[in-house]
Design a protein around this motif. Structure first.
Motif, PDB file in Angstrom:
ATOM      1  N   GLY A  23       0.815  -1.208   0.000  1.00  0.00           N
ATOM      2  CA  GLY A  23       0.000   0.000   0.000  1.00  0.00           C
ATOM      3  C   GLY A  23       0.841   1.248   0.000  1.00  0.00           C
ATOM      4  N   PHE A  24       0.228   2.368  -0.280  1.00  0.00           N
ATOM      5  CA  PHE A  24       0.909   3.651  -0.255  1.00  0.00           C
ATOM      6  C   PHE A  24      -0.118   4.730   0.017  1.00  0.00           C
ATOM      7  CE2 PHE A  24      -0.319   2.624  -4.544  1.00  0.00           C
ATOM      8  CZ  PHE A  24      -0.907   3.782  -5.011  1.00  0.00           C
ATOM      9  N   SER A  25       0.351   5.888   0.364  1.00  0.00           N
ATOM     10  CA  SER A  25      -0.539   6.971   0.746  1.00  0.00           C
ATOM     11  C   SER A  25      -1.206   7.592  -0.474  1.00  0.00           C
ATOM     12  CB  SER A  25       0.257   8.043   1.514  1.00  0.00           C
ATOM     13  OG  SER A  25      -0.553   9.176   1.728  1.00  0.00           O
ATOM     14  N   SER A  26      -2.519   7.430  -0.560  1.00  0.00           N
ATOM     15  CA  SER A  26      -3.267   8.024  -1.665  1.00  0.00           C
ATOM     16  C   SER A  26      -3.205   9.551  -1.612  1.00  0.00           C
ATOM     17  CB  SER A  26      -4.718   7.543  -1.622  1.00  0.00           C
ATOM     18  OG  SER A  26      -5.482   8.141  -2.637  1.00  0.00           O
ATOM     19  N   LYS A  27      -3.222  10.100  -0.393  1.00  0.00           N
ATOM     20  CA  LYS A  27      -3.175  11.551  -0.254  1.00  0.00           C
ATOM     21  C   LYS A  27      -1.858  12.103  -0.766  1.00  0.00           C
ATOM     22  CE  LYS A  27      -3.571  15.349   3.066  1.00  0.00           C
ATOM     23  NZ  LYS A  27      -3.774  15.734   4.494  1.00  0.00           N
ATOM     24  N   GLN A  28      -0.749  11.459  -0.411  1.00  0.00           N
ATOM     25  CA  GLN A  28       0.548  11.915  -0.889  1.00  0.00           C
ATOM     26  C   GLN A  28       0.641  11.810  -2.407  1.00  0.00           C
ATOM     27  OE1 GLN A  28       3.549   9.725   1.242  1.00  0.00           O
ATOM     28  NE2 GLN A  28       3.334  10.951   3.107  1.00  0.00           N
ATOM     29  N   LEU A  29       0.051  10.751  -2.951  1.00  0.00           N
ATOM     30  CA  LEU A  29       0.038  10.591  -4.400  1.00  0.00           C
ATOM     31  C   LEU A  29      -0.704  11.743  -5.058  1.00  0.00           C
ATOM     32  CD1 LEU A  29       0.636   8.823  -6.911  1.00  0.00           C
ATOM     33  CD2 LEU A  29      -1.556   7.697  -6.498  1.00  0.00           C
ATOM     34  N   GLN A  30      -1.850  12.118  -4.512  1.00  0.00           N
ATOM     35  CA  GLN A  30      -2.632  13.199  -5.084  1.00  0.00           C
ATOM     36  C   GLN A  30      -1.912  14.545  -4.972  1.00  0.00           C
ATOM     37  OE1 GLN A  30      -5.448  13.015  -6.919  1.00  0.00           O
ATOM     38  NE2 GLN A  30      -5.075  10.805  -6.781  1.00  0.00           N
ATOM     39  N   LEU A  31      -1.238  14.778  -3.841  1.00  0.00           N
ATOM     40  CA  LEU A  31      -0.514  16.036  -3.674  1.00  0.00           C
ATOM     41  C   LEU A  31       0.668  16.116  -4.636  1.00  0.00           C
ATOM     42  CD1 LEU A  31      -0.524  16.460   0.226  1.00  0.00           C
ATOM     43  CD2 LEU A  31      -1.930  17.657  -1.458  1.00  0.00           C
ATOM     44  N   GLY A  37       1.157  18.558 -11.971  1.00  0.00           N
ATOM     45  CA  GLY A  37       0.239  19.243 -12.870  1.00  0.00           C
ATOM     46  C   GLY A  37       0.524  20.722 -12.954  1.00  0.00           C
ATOM     47  N   SER A  38       0.869  21.327 -11.826  1.00  0.00           N
ATOM     48  CA  SER A  38       1.191  22.748 -11.806  1.00  0.00           C
ATOM     49  C   SER A  38       2.453  23.027 -12.609  1.00  0.00           C
ATOM     50  CB  SER A  38       1.384  23.216 -10.355  1.00  0.00           C
ATOM     51  OG  SER A  38       1.769  24.574 -10.326  1.00  0.00           O
ATOM     52  N   TYR A  39       3.462  22.173 -12.433  1.00  0.00           N
ATOM     53  CA  TYR A  39       4.708  22.358 -13.192  1.00  0.00           C
ATOM     54  C   TYR A  39       4.445  22.190 -14.686  1.00  0.00           C
ATOM     55  CZ  TYR A  39       9.425  21.753 -14.966  1.00  0.00           C
ATOM     56  OH  TYR A  39      10.584  21.900 -15.688  1.00  0.00           O
ATOM     57  N   LEU A  40       3.706  21.143 -15.055  1.00  0.00           N
ATOM     58  CA  LEU A  40       3.439  20.866 -16.461  1.00  0.00           C
ATOM     59  C   LEU A  40       2.655  22.006 -17.106  1.00  0.00           C
ATOM     60  CD1 LEU A  40       3.823  18.684 -18.632  1.00  0.00           C
ATOM     61  CD2 LEU A  40       1.606  17.747 -17.959  1.00  0.00           C
ATOM     62  N   PHE A  41       1.643  22.508 -16.391  1.00  0.00           N
ATOM     63  CA  PHE A  41       0.860  23.624 -16.908  1.00  0.00           C
ATOM     64  C   PHE A  41       1.733  24.870 -17.080  1.00  0.00           C
ATOM     65  CE2 PHE A  41      -1.678  27.464 -16.097  1.00  0.00           C
ATOM     66  CZ  PHE A  41      -2.622  27.357 -17.112  1.00  0.00           C
ATOM     67  N   HIS A 225     -14.383  23.619  -5.517  1.00  0.00           N
ATOM     68  CA  HIS A 225     -13.974  25.008  -5.722  1.00  0.00           C
ATOM     69  C   HIS A 225     -13.788  25.761  -4.410  1.00  0.00           C
ATOM     70  CE1 HIS A 225     -14.773  24.373  -9.973  1.00  0.00           C
ATOM     71  NE2 HIS A 225     -15.969  23.899  -9.648  1.00  0.00           N
ATOM     72  N   LYS A 226     -13.256  25.052  -3.421  1.00  0.00           N
ATOM     73  CA  LYS A 226     -12.944  25.671  -2.138  1.00  0.00           C
ATOM     74  C   LYS A 226     -11.433  25.792  -1.996  1.00  0.00           C
ATOM     75  CE  LYS A 226     -17.068  24.037   0.316  1.00  0.00           C
ATOM     76  NZ  LYS A 226     -17.579  23.264   1.476  1.00  0.00           N
ATOM     77  N   LEU A 227     -11.010  26.894  -1.409  1.00  0.00           N
ATOM     78  CA  LEU A 227      -9.583  27.152  -1.278  1.00  0.00           C
ATOM     79  C   LEU A 227      -8.962  26.194  -0.268  1.00  0.00           C
ATOM     80  CD1 LEU A 227      -7.195  28.934  -2.072  1.00  0.00           C
ATOM     81  CD2 LEU A 227      -7.803  30.474  -0.185  1.00  0.00           C
ATOM     82  N   ASN A 228      -8.002  25.426  -0.725  1.00  0.00           N
ATOM     83  CA  ASN A 228      -7.251  24.516   0.127  1.00  0.00           C
ATOM     84  C   ASN A 228      -5.822  25.045   0.164  1.00  0.00           C
ATOM     85  OD1 ASN A 228      -5.422  22.284   0.837  1.00  0.00           O
ATOM     86  ND2 ASN A 228      -7.235  20.975   0.743  1.00  0.00           N
ATOM     87  N   TRP A 229      -5.413  25.576   1.304  1.00  0.00           N
ATOM     88  CA  TRP A 229      -4.128  26.253   1.395  1.00  0.00           C
ATOM     89  C   TRP A 229      -2.965  25.319   1.100  1.00  0.00           C
ATOM     90  CZ3 TRP A 229      -3.599  31.273   1.149  1.00  0.00           C
ATOM     91  CH2 TRP A 229      -4.661  32.082   1.548  1.00  0.00           C
ATOM     92  N   GLN A 230      -3.084  24.082   1.558  1.00  0.00           N
ATOM     93  CA  GLN A 230      -2.001  23.130   1.309  1.00  0.00           C
ATOM     94  C   GLN A 230      -1.810  22.907  -0.191  1.00  0.00           C
ATOM     95  OE1 GLN A 230      -2.672  19.045   2.538  1.00  0.00           O
ATOM     96  NE2 GLN A 230      -0.495  18.762   3.014  1.00  0.00           N
ATOM     97  N   LEU A 232      -2.883  24.866  -2.576  1.00  0.00           N
ATOM     98  CA  LEU A 232      -2.509  26.130  -3.211  1.00  0.00           C
ATOM     99  C   LEU A 232      -1.003  26.349  -3.122  1.00  0.00           C
ATOM    100  CD1 LEU A 232      -3.263  28.803  -4.575  1.00  0.00           C
ATOM    101  CD2 LEU A 232      -3.613  29.771  -2.278  1.00  0.00           C
ATOM    102  N   ILE A 233      -0.432  26.083  -1.960  1.00  0.00           N
ATOM    103  CA  ILE A 233       1.018  26.244  -1.774  1.00  0.00           C
ATOM    104  C   ILE A 233       1.777  25.283  -2.677  1.00  0.00           C
ATOM    105  CG2 ILE A 233       2.915  25.957  -0.135  1.00  0.00           C
ATOM    106  CD1 ILE A 233       0.993  26.963   2.052  1.00  0.00           C
ATOM    107  N   ILE A 234       1.291  24.040  -2.772  1.00  0.00           N
ATOM    108  CA  ILE A 234       1.938  23.050  -3.640  1.00  0.00           C
ATOM    109  C   ILE A 234       1.836  23.482  -5.106  1.00  0.00           C
ATOM    110  CG2 ILE A 234       1.761  20.684  -4.519  1.00  0.00           C
ATOM    111  CD1 ILE A 234       0.964  19.844  -1.686  1.00  0.00           C
TER     112      ILE A 234
END
Length: 249
Positions: A23-31, A37-41, A225-230, A232-234
């Motif tokens: 297993g692995f952390s799904s949350k870490q994978l998504q972050l 995605g931000s870098y690619l964009f 569409h809610k601001l998630n600071w974590q 957003l910083i990533i």
């Protein structure tokens, strides 16, 4: 050759990690996917698109080809169930042909690799800052995007077939697609089989696919569409890395 090896390993190593770990952390994978995605964009907006429009072709036509690439990737996504976005779907319909998924992912990965050749950039930008280190800048974005996709694909294959060996064999199709795309575009560029304008059009279509992938990651990472600071910083960190890499070459 080095870039091709890196592209190959960026898919194979995450797959091996899945095989060795239950297993692995799904949350870490998504972050990590949000960062990729931000870098690619960002690298698409500040590097690939300016590079494209410096080619001298009609800007309106180039814009149309970018749109075509955007919707081609959207169609491919219908067959991949978002695996290229790092989504882990143990497909509800067990009869769903994995061949469709692998073909669509293979096309997607092939197109990613094809844009890696410096010939697409250097042949019309020899004296431009956009030409220097183009493949390295793009490589970083593709690798960061490919790692979560490899995680998701291997998890899906293992769940479907219950055979690690068969899953690994099938994943190799995905892993080889990007290097093959790189070799193919290098061959077309150096052999001069197609006119220069056709290569640039192909470049525009792939850029459209990059925009579709990266923007989909953004939308899906914040569906309410809610601001998630974590996140957003990533996201800002990923964009800042793209800017920093662009300025450093």
């Amino acid at each position: 050759m080095i870039n091709a090896i890196i592209l190959f390993l960026s898919a194979v190593l995450p797959a091996i990690f899945i095989l060795k770990n239950s297993g692995f952390s799904s949350k870490q994978l998504q972050l990590s996917l949000v960062f990729a995605g931000s870098y690619l964009f960002s690298v698409t907006v500040i590097h690939l698109i300016p590079d494209l429009f410096l080619s001298g072709l009609d800007p309106f036509n180039l814009g149309l080809y970018i749109l075509i690439g955007f919707f081609i990737q959207k169609i491919l996504e219908n067959f991949t169930s978002g695996v290229e976005h790092g989504h882990i779907h143990h497909h509800e319909n067990r009869s769903y042909p994995v061949a469709y998924l692998l073909i669509a992912l293979g096309i997607h990965s092939f197109l990613e690799g094809s844009i890696m050749t410096n010939s697409l950039h250097d042949h019309h930008l020899a004296d431009s800052v956009y030409a220097h280190g183009s493949s390295s800048k793009i490589l970083l974005g593709i690798v960061m995007h490919k790692i979560p996709a490899a995680f998701a694909l291997m998890a899906l294959l293992v769940a479907r077939y219950k055979s690690k060996k068969k899953a690994m064999v099938l994943l190799l199709i995905f892993a080889l697609s990007s290097p093959l795309g790189l070799f193919f575009s290098e061959y077309l560029s150096h052999a001069q089989i197609l006119p220069k304008d056709y290569i640039i059009i192909f470049f525009a279509v792939v850029i459209g696919g990059f925009l579709q992938i990266s923007t989909t990651i953004f939308f899906e990472s914040d569906p309410h569409h809610k601001l998630n600071w974590q996140r957003l910083i990533i996201t800002i960190s990923g964009a800042a890395l793209a800017v920093g890499v662009q300025l450093s070459f």
